[in-house]
Design a protein around this motif. Sequence first.
Motif, mmCIF file in Angstrom:
data_model
loop_
_atom_site.group_PDB
_atom_site.id
_atom_site.type_symbol
_atom_site.label_atom_id
_atom_site.label_comp_id
_atom_site.label_asym_id
_atom_site.label_seq_id
_atom_site.Cartn_x
_atom_site.Cartn_y
_atom_site.Cartn_z
ATOM 1 N N PRO A 94 -3.112 -2.119 6.059
ATOM 2 C CA PRO A 94 -3.287 -1.506 4.733
ATOM 3 C C PRO A 94 -2.039 -0.766 4.277
ATOM 4 C CG PRO A 94 -4.496 -0.275 6.395
ATOM 5 C CD PRO A 94 -3.984 -1.509 7.067
ATOM 6 N N GLU A 153 -5.362 2.694 -1.984
ATOM 7 C CA GLU A 153 -5.141 1.950 -0.747
ATOM 8 C C GLU A 153 -5.439 0.472 -0.978
ATOM 9 O OE1 GLU A 153 -6.521 2.323 3.912
ATOM 10 O OE2 GLU A 153 -8.019 2.520 2.340
ATOM 11 N N ARG A 155 -5.691 -3.411 0.862
ATOM 12 C CA ARG A 155 -5.998 -3.965 2.175
ATOM 13 C C ARG A 155 -4.757 -4.549 2.848
ATOM 14 N NH1 ARG A 155 -10.556 -1.641 3.811
ATOM 15 N NH2 ARG A 155 -12.264 -1.929 2.334
#
Length: 310
Positions: A94, A153, A155
């Motif tokens: 991430p 955030e 992935r």
Amino acid sequence: MERKEEEERKTTAQREEEEEEEGKMTTAQREEEEEEERKTTAHREEEEEVDEDEEVEGDEEVEGEGAAADRPDEDKDAAVMKKKMKFKDSKFVPGIIYLGHIPPKLRPKHLRNMLSVHGEIGRVFLQPEDTHVRRRKKKSGLRRCDFTEGWVEFRDKRVAKSVAASLHNTQMGNRKRHRFSADLWCIKYLHRFQWTHLSEQLAYQRTVQQQRLRTEVSQAKRETNFYLNNVDKSSHMDKDRKKRRRDGGQVDDKMWDFTQRQTEDEIQMKKKKKKDSISQKHLDKARLIQQKSQSNVSLLTKIFNSNQSQ
């Protein structure tokens, strides 16, 4: 049987070539190769099922030998697929981007909808405004809560890097009627930054704020207690003085000796007097110099007049 062995040789040769090519291929080519391998393995399994049916009809001994030869190959294929799936799961790390500007009326759901086009989004956090700013807005009539900065955030960190590089300093909305078309993205990719770092920072800020509030409350309590104690002391002292006066005793009125700070007018008057005294000194000096010069002039006139007469 010979056809079976030839097919097995071909498949083993293909596998060896594919393993050599996989060592040289990039990550993108590996993904394409994995899809092709899945298709070939499915097709191979179908062929093996057909061959097994034919061999069962023909000869039982040949069927046993073919099954014994196919099982280790299937085990190898399963092990290779597991390794590839592990590699595929481990390569998605991430990545987090930082938003330095959040326009008014922008909420986390709007931000998620706008950025989910570029890739899969995990967690989103927007920092609300300070309490003092919110109180000021409430007094003026605005009750909405705006945000100052945010963290998003993704992935995959590669997607986060590409989003930060492509969207930075560009318009938020492509259409003119879009609500945020007049605002620009202010995005930066945070290298080696994890979500735990953000949660730790927020927890630290929360504890610092609580500690500050505790110190302010304790200071206010100390001041109030000091004031109340002095009030009680003064009331007791007044009662004692009244008793002494009633009994006919001598009461000492305590006088406080202290120098009071000068006011602004007194300071200005003092400066003015100082200037006047300095100017008066200069005038006296000028008069003395003038008198001396006059005496010198009289002497010079006498000298020059005597020279002319001779």
